[in-house]
Design a protein around this motif. Structure first.
Motif, PDB file in Angstrom:
ATOM      1  N   MET A  48      30.047  57.122  41.262  1.00 19.63           N
ATOM      2  CA  MET A  48      29.646  56.141  39.908  1.00 19.63           C
ATOM      3  C   MET A  48      30.428  55.171  39.873  1.00 19.63           C
ATOM      4  O   MET A  48      30.824  54.138  39.523  1.00 19.63           O
ATOM      5  CB  MET A  48      28.795  56.540  38.888  1.00 19.63           C
ATOM      6  CG  MET A  48      27.314  57.683  39.500  1.00 19.63           C
ATOM      7  SD  MET A  48      26.155  55.768  39.898  1.00 19.63           S
ATOM      8  CE  MET A  48      26.412  55.239  38.951  1.00 19.63           C
ATOM      9  N   ILE A  49      32.091  55.440  39.821  1.00 21.60           N
ATOM     10  CA  ILE A  49      33.179  55.106  39.471  1.00 21.60           C
ATOM     11  C   ILE A  49      32.821  53.809  39.789  1.00 21.60           C
ATOM     12  O   ILE A  49      33.885  52.756  39.310  1.00 21.60           O
ATOM     13  CB  ILE A  49      34.346  56.373  39.058  1.00 21.60           C
ATOM     14  CG1 ILE A  49      34.096  57.162  38.136  1.00 21.60           C
ATOM     15  CG2 ILE A  49      35.400  55.620  38.742  1.00 21.60           C
ATOM     16  CD1 ILE A  49      35.068  58.294  38.375  1.00 21.60           C
ATOM     17  N   PRO A  50      33.170  54.357  41.239  1.00 19.95           N
ATOM     18  CA  PRO A  50      33.865  52.951  42.132  1.00 19.95           C
ATOM     19  C   PRO A  50      32.632  51.736  41.890  1.00 19.95           C
ATOM     20  O   PRO A  50      32.200  50.370  42.135  1.00 19.95           O
ATOM     21  CB  PRO A  50      33.174  53.459  43.216  1.00 19.95           C
ATOM     22  CG  PRO A  50      33.729  54.360  44.104  1.00 19.95           C
ATOM     23  CD  PRO A  50      33.612  55.031  42.531  1.00 19.95           C
ATOM     24  N   VAL A  51      31.080  52.132  41.944  1.00 18.84           N
ATOM     25  CA  VAL A  51      30.037  51.218  41.093  1.00 18.84           C
ATOM     26  C   VAL A  51      30.701  50.842  39.914  1.00 18.84           C
ATOM     27  O   VAL A  51      30.129  48.980  39.966  1.00 18.84           O
ATOM     28  CB  VAL A  51      29.279  51.655  40.821  1.00 18.84           C
ATOM     29  CG1 VAL A  51      27.435  51.179  40.621  1.00 18.84           C
ATOM     30  CG2 VAL A  51      28.281  51.888  43.140  1.00 18.84           C
ATOM     31  N   ALA A  52      30.734  51.493  39.309  1.00 20.25           N
ATOM     32  CA  ALA A  52      30.971  50.829  37.472  1.00 20.25           C
ATOM     33  C   ALA A  52      32.351  49.879  37.844  1.00 20.25           C
ATOM     34  O   ALA A  52      31.831  48.944  36.616  1.00 20.25           O
ATOM     35  CB  ALA A  52      31.062  52.040  36.454  1.00 20.25           C
ATOM     36  N   SER A  56      31.973  45.971  36.783  1.00 16.43           N
ATOM     37  CA  SER A  56      32.877  45.111  35.288  1.00 16.43           C
ATOM     38  C   SER A  56      33.800  44.057  36.242  1.00 16.43           C
ATOM     39  O   SER A  56      33.804  43.083  35.612  1.00 16.43           O
ATOM     40  CB  SER A  56      33.503  46.701  34.860  1.00 16.43           C
ATOM     41  OG  SER A  56      32.777  47.198  34.302  1.00 16.43           O
ATOM     42  N   ALA A  57      33.956  44.265  37.461  1.00 12.94           N
ATOM     43  CA  ALA A  57      35.039  42.480  38.390  1.00 12.94           C
ATOM     44  C   ALA A  57      34.193  42.154  38.755  1.00 12.94           C
ATOM     45  O   ALA A  57      34.514  40.293  38.287  1.00 12.94           O
ATOM     46  CB  ALA A  57      35.485  43.087  39.126  1.00 12.94           C
ATOM     47  N   VAL A  58      32.352  41.919  38.923  1.00 15.17           N
ATOM     48  CA  VAL A  58      31.970  41.202  39.417  1.00 15.17           C
ATOM     49  C   VAL A  58      31.598  40.518  37.879  1.00 15.17           C
ATOM     50  O   VAL A  58      30.774  39.079  37.917  1.00 15.17           O
ATOM     51  CB  VAL A  58      30.663  41.437  39.700  1.00 15.17           C
ATOM     52  CG1 VAL A  58      29.115  40.631  39.664  1.00 15.17           C
ATOM     53  CG2 VAL A  58      30.712  42.535  40.880  1.00 15.17           C
ATOM     54  N   TYR A  59      30.921  40.937  36.951  1.00 11.20           N
ATOM     55  CA  TYR A  59      30.467  40.783  35.306  1.00 11.20           C
ATOM     56  C   TYR A  59      32.160  39.949  34.815  1.00 11.20           C
ATOM     57  O   TYR A  59      31.347  38.831  34.452  1.00 11.20           O
ATOM     58  CB  TYR A  59      30.717  42.164  34.113  1.00 11.20           C
ATOM     59  CG  TYR A  59      30.170  42.081  33.412  1.00 11.20           C
ATOM     60  CD1 TYR A  59      28.804  40.441  32.929  1.00 11.20           C
ATOM     61  CD2 TYR A  59      31.009  41.170  32.788  1.00 11.20           C
ATOM     62  CE1 TYR A  59      29.306  39.574  31.598  1.00 11.20           C
ATOM     63  CE2 TYR A  59      30.428  41.349  31.094  1.00 11.20           C
ATOM     64  CZ  TYR A  59      29.546  40.466  30.203  1.00 11.20           C
ATOM     65  OH  TYR A  59      29.244  39.885  29.683  1.00 11.20           O
ATOM     66  N   LEU A  60      32.720  40.364  34.807  1.00 10.55           N
ATOM     67  CA  LEU A  60      33.841  39.485  34.843  1.00 10.55           C
ATOM     68  C   LEU A  60      34.702  37.778  35.323  1.00 10.55           C
ATOM     69  O   LEU A  60      34.860  37.040  34.588  1.00 10.55           O
ATOM     70  CB  LEU A  60      35.284  40.012  34.548  1.00 10.55           C
ATOM     71  CG  LEU A  60      35.477  40.768  33.160  1.00 10.55           C
ATOM     72  CD1 LEU A  60      36.424  42.129  33.286  1.00 10.55           C
ATOM     73  CD2 LEU A  60      35.131  40.629  31.875  1.00 10.55           C
ATOM     74  N   GLY A  61      33.961  38.375  36.445  1.00 10.11           N
ATOM     75  CA  GLY A  61      34.346  36.997  37.204  1.00 10.11           C
ATOM     76  C   GLY A  61      33.538  36.560  36.321  1.00 10.11           C
ATOM     77  O   GLY A  61      33.763  34.851  36.692  1.00 10.11           O
ATOM     78  N   LEU A  62      32.392  36.109  36.888  1.00  7.91           N
ATOM     79  CA  LEU A  62      31.092  35.737  36.396  1.00  7.91           C
ATOM     80  C   LEU A  62      31.193  35.179  35.371  1.00  7.91           C
ATOM     81  O   LEU A  62      30.803  33.442  35.424  1.00  7.91           O
ATOM     82  CB  LEU A  62      29.889  35.893  36.463  1.00  7.91           C
ATOM     83  CG  LEU A  62      29.147  36.329  38.310  1.00  7.91           C
ATOM     84  CD1 LEU A  62      27.934  37.212  37.784  1.00  7.91           C
ATOM     85  CD2 LEU A  62      28.857  35.010  38.751  1.00  7.91           C
ATOM     86  N   ARG A  63      31.998  35.318  33.850  1.00  8.88           N
ATOM     87  CA  ARG A  63      31.811  35.501  33.059  1.00  8.88           C
ATOM     88  C   ARG A  63      32.719  34.160  32.479  1.00  8.88           C
ATOM     89  O   ARG A  63      32.646  33.202  31.900  1.00  8.88           O
ATOM     90  CB  ARG A  63      31.831  36.553  31.353  1.00  8.88           C
ATOM     91  CG  ARG A  63      32.319  36.194  30.601  1.00  8.88           C
ATOM     92  CD  ARG A  63      31.197  35.667  30.157  1.00  8.88           C
ATOM     93  NE  ARG A  63      30.796  35.511  28.521  1.00  8.88           N
ATOM     94  CZ  ARG A  63      30.410  34.640  27.701  1.00  8.88           C
ATOM     95  NH1 ARG A  63      29.222  34.952  28.475  1.00  8.88           N
ATOM     96  NH2 ARG A  63      30.679  34.592  25.833  1.00  8.88           N
ATOM     97  N   THR A  64      33.958  34.269  33.610  1.00  2.95           N
ATOM     98  CA  THR A  64      35.135  34.125  33.311  1.00  2.95           C
ATOM     99  C   THR A  64      34.654  32.386  34.415  1.00  2.95           C
ATOM    100  O   THR A  64      35.126  31.324  33.476  1.00  2.95           O
ATOM    101  CB  THR A  64      36.571  34.620  34.074  1.00  2.95           C
ATOM    102  OG1 THR A  64      36.844  35.041  33.658  1.00  2.95           O
ATOM    103  CG2 THR A  64      37.478  33.243  34.596  1.00  2.95           C
ATOM    104  N   TRP A  65      34.379  31.810  35.157  1.00  2.00           N
ATOM    105  CA  TRP A  65      33.175  31.080  35.645  1.00  2.00           C
ATOM    106  C   TRP A  65      32.643  30.027  34.943  1.00  2.00           C
ATOM    107  O   TRP A  65      32.829  28.894  34.823  1.00  2.00           O
ATOM    108  CB  TRP A  65      32.949  31.471  37.001  1.00  2.00           C
ATOM    109  CG  TRP A  65      32.406  30.470  37.683  1.00  2.00           C
ATOM    110  CD1 TRP A  65      32.419  28.994  38.380  1.00  2.00           C
ATOM    111  CD2 TRP A  65      31.042  30.389  38.824  1.00  2.00           C
ATOM    112  NE1 TRP A  65      32.153  28.339  38.563  1.00  2.00           N
ATOM    113  CE2 TRP A  65      31.021  28.843  39.681  1.00  2.00           C
ATOM    114  CE3 TRP A  65      29.713  31.140  39.127  1.00  2.00           C
ATOM    115  CZ2 TRP A  65      30.265  28.899  40.207  1.00  2.00           C
ATOM    116  CZ3 TRP A  65      29.544  30.911  40.462  1.00  2.00           C
ATOM    117  CH2 TRP A  65      29.091  29.524  40.474  1.00  2.00           C
TER     118      TRP A  65
END
Length: 120
Positions: A48-52, A56-65
């Motif tokens: 689950m660590i790589p999934v988390a 998190s990376a996808v969420y931060l990328g979308l939030r920045t966009w």
């Protein structure tokens, strides 16, 4: 487990925490099968660590966009408002120029006298 007499002797020389840690280490190194909780976390949590991290990376990328697009929209609206205000300023300046060129109706230069604040 250490006999009580030996435990008392070692407790005098070592802090209680050190004595408890050594006894806990001996118990964990036993050849018994790990508990179900330990087995669960060993099998599933590691995956689950790589999934988390990816989530998190996808969420931060979308939030920045999203923030970038919102800022861009704000800049466009502000630029449109500035252009509207500039158009109003040029219109008002033209009105002032035309009012300054045309004499005011009903006032003649010959009948104008020097005004003062004394009423007589």
């Amino acid at each position: 487990m250490l006999p009580p007499a030996l435990l008392r002797d070692t407790a005098r020389r070592l802090p209680l925490r050190a004595v408890q840690c050594t006894s806990a280490r001996r118990m964990s190194s036993s050849p018994h099968q790990p508990s179900r909780h330990a087995q669960f976390y060993t099998e599933f949590a590691a995956g689950m660590i790589p999934v988390a991290i990816l989530g998190s990376a996808v969420y931060l990328g979308l939030r920045t966009w999203q923030q970038y697009l919102a800022h861009e929209r704000f800049l466009e609206e502000a630029q449109a408002h500035v252009q509207q205000l500039e158009a109003e300023v040029t219109e008002l300046r033209q009105q002032l120029r035309t009012a300054a060129v045309e004499p005011a109706p009903g006032k003649d230069k010959s009948s104008s006298r020097k005004s003062s604040w004394w009423p007589w």
